[in-house]
Design a protein around this motif. Structure first.
Motif, PDB file in Angstrom:
ATOM      1  N   GLU A 112       4.482 -12.355  11.744  1.00  0.00           N
ATOM      2  CA  GLU A 112       4.175 -13.222  12.873  1.00  0.00           C
ATOM      3  C   GLU A 112       3.246 -12.483  13.808  1.00  0.00           C
ATOM      4  OE1 GLU A 112       7.764 -14.440  14.803  1.00  0.00           O
ATOM      5  OE2 GLU A 112       8.397 -15.680  13.117  1.00  0.00           O
ATOM      6  N   GLY A 113       2.297 -13.200  14.363  1.00  0.00           N
ATOM      7  CA  GLY A 113       1.363 -12.575  15.282  1.00  0.00           C
ATOM      8  C   GLY A 113       1.115 -13.427  16.502  1.00  0.00           C
ATOM      9  N   GLU A 114       0.830 -12.757  17.592  1.00  0.00           N
ATOM     10  CA  GLU A 114       0.468 -13.433  18.837  1.00  0.00           C
ATOM     11  C   GLU A 114      -0.877 -12.878  19.286  1.00  0.00           C
ATOM     12  OE1 GLU A 114       2.072 -13.834  23.429  1.00  0.00           O
ATOM     13  OE2 GLU A 114       3.246 -12.706  21.973  1.00  0.00           O
ATOM     14  N   ARG A 115      -1.799 -13.789  19.542  1.00  0.00           N
ATOM     15  CA  ARG A 115      -3.135 -13.377  19.974  1.00  0.00           C
ATOM     16  C   ARG A 115      -3.234 -13.375  21.494  1.00  0.00           C
ATOM     17  NH1 ARG A 115      -7.275 -16.686  16.280  1.00  0.00           N
ATOM     18  NH2 ARG A 115      -8.773 -15.521  17.529  1.00  0.00           N
ATOM     19  N   ILE A 160      -8.091 -11.246  20.098  1.00  0.00           N
ATOM     20  CA  ILE A 160      -7.585 -10.407  19.006  1.00  0.00           C
ATOM     21  C   ILE A 160      -6.051 -10.442  18.964  1.00  0.00           C
ATOM     22  CG2 ILE A 160      -9.627  -8.944  19.052  1.00  0.00           C
ATOM     23  CD1 ILE A 160      -8.008  -6.832  20.528  1.00  0.00           C
ATOM     24  N   TRP A 161      -5.488  -9.870  17.907  1.00  0.00           N
ATOM     25  CA  TRP A 161      -4.038  -9.817  17.768  1.00  0.00           C
ATOM     26  C   TRP A 161      -3.471  -8.851  18.803  1.00  0.00           C
ATOM     27  CZ3 TRP A 161      -2.046 -13.672  15.486  1.00  0.00           C
ATOM     28  CH2 TRP A 161      -2.691 -14.279  14.401  1.00  0.00           C
ATOM     29  N   LYS A 162      -2.557  -9.333  19.602  1.00  0.00           N
ATOM     30  CA  LYS A 162      -1.910  -8.534  20.642  1.00  0.00           C
ATOM     31  C   LYS A 162      -0.585  -7.966  20.132  1.00  0.00           C
ATOM     32  CE  LYS A 162       0.181 -10.510  24.231  1.00  0.00           C
ATOM     33  NZ  LYS A 162       0.395 -11.275  25.463  1.00  0.00           N
ATOM     34  N   ASN A 163       0.223  -8.806  19.503  1.00  0.00           N
ATOM     35  CA  ASN A 163       1.525  -8.397  18.966  1.00  0.00           C
ATOM     36  C   ASN A 163       1.676  -8.928  17.548  1.00  0.00           C
ATOM     37  OD1 ASN A 163       2.754  -7.226  21.408  1.00  0.00           O
ATOM     38  ND2 ASN A 163       2.561  -9.301  22.205  1.00  0.00           N
ATOM     39  N   VAL A 164       2.125  -8.051  16.658  1.00  0.00           N
ATOM     40  CA  VAL A 164       2.385  -8.439  15.273  1.00  0.00           C
ATOM     41  C   VAL A 164       3.754  -7.895  14.889  1.00  0.00           C
ATOM     42  CG1 VAL A 164       1.630  -8.237  12.873  1.00  0.00           C
ATOM     43  CG2 VAL A 164      -0.083  -8.395  14.698  1.00  0.00           C
ATOM     44  N   THR A 165       4.568  -8.745  14.291  1.00  0.00           N
ATOM     45  CA  THR A 165       5.899  -8.353  13.841  1.00  0.00           C
ATOM     46  C   THR A 165       6.014  -8.643  12.355  1.00  0.00           C
ATOM     47  OG1 THR A 165       6.832  -8.902  15.997  1.00  0.00           O
ATOM     48  CG2 THR A 165       8.374  -8.694  14.169  1.00  0.00           C
ATOM     49  N   ILE A 166       6.525  -7.667  11.612  1.00  0.00           N
ATOM     50  CA  ILE A 166       6.717  -7.826  10.169  1.00  0.00           C
ATOM     51  C   ILE A 166       8.179  -7.592   9.832  1.00  0.00           C
ATOM     52  CG2 ILE A 166       6.072  -7.035   7.856  1.00  0.00           C
ATOM     53  CD1 ILE A 166       3.586  -5.790   9.081  1.00  0.00           C
ATOM     54  N   VAL A 167       8.727  -8.452   9.002  1.00  0.00           N
ATOM     55  CA  VAL A 167      10.054  -8.237   8.431  1.00  0.00           C
ATOM     56  C   VAL A 167       9.842  -8.039   6.936  1.00  0.00           C
ATOM     57  CG1 VAL A 167      12.347  -9.175   8.015  1.00  0.00           C
ATOM     58  CG2 VAL A 167      11.183  -9.656  10.186  1.00  0.00           C
ATOM     59  N   PHE A 168      10.147  -6.828   6.460  1.00  0.00           N
ATOM     60  CA  PHE A 168      10.063  -6.512   5.029  1.00  0.00           C
ATOM     61  C   PHE A 168      11.422  -6.836   4.419  1.00  0.00           C
ATOM     62  CE2 PHE A 168       7.216  -3.416   7.108  1.00  0.00           C
ATOM     63  CZ  PHE A 168       6.040  -3.656   6.427  1.00  0.00           C
TER      64      PHE A 168
END
Length: 144
Positions: free
Chosen positions: A77-80, A88-96
């Protein structure tokens, strides 16, 4: 040197990008922006690249550690930035999410190595000022 060819093939904003090996990707802008939903938005493609880059790293690291990966997926998920151009992308969250005979500590370390050391896309986003957060789930156990 990497070479990419890009050609408009659908409406005003539908492009097809091709690499030197003939692999293609379809790109488009949003319906609100005049696109036709022909392909992926370019900024979404960047997050897809992040997933592919880190996924390749993580699988490679875990295979070297003789871990058995039966399933591997990610949710990104990303927030620009709001109200800016370019945005640009400000916050990016990854769940592996990994399943198989995998030591959770090794999975967490593999993800850490990818995100902090090996993944060029992650580093590109960081250098642009983005904040990357991630967590690991092995057989549904939550790590970081």
């Amino acid at each position: 040197m990497i070479k990419i060819e890009l050609e408009r093939v659908d409406g005003d904003y539908g492009f097809e990008a091709k690499d030197a090996n003939g692999h293609t990707v379809r790109l488009d802008t949003s319906l609100e922006g005049g696109g036709t939903n022909f392909g992926v938005r370019p900024m979404q493609m960047l997050l897809m690249g992040l997933g592919g880059c880190s996924g390749i790293d993580i699988v490679s690291i875990l295979k070297k550690q003789r871990q058995t990966i039966e399933g591997f997926s990610m949710k990104i998920e990303g927030e620009r930035e709001a109200g800016k151009e370019p945005s640009i992308w400000k916050n990016v969250t990854i769940v592996f999410e990994l399943t198989g005979n995998i030591d959770p500590d090794k999975a967490k370390r593999a993800c850490e190595l990818s995100m902090d050391k090996y993944c060029s896309v992650a580093e590109t986003l960081r250098r642009a000022g983005g904040e990357l957060k991630w967590e690991v789930r092995v057989n549904q156990e939550i790590g970081k």
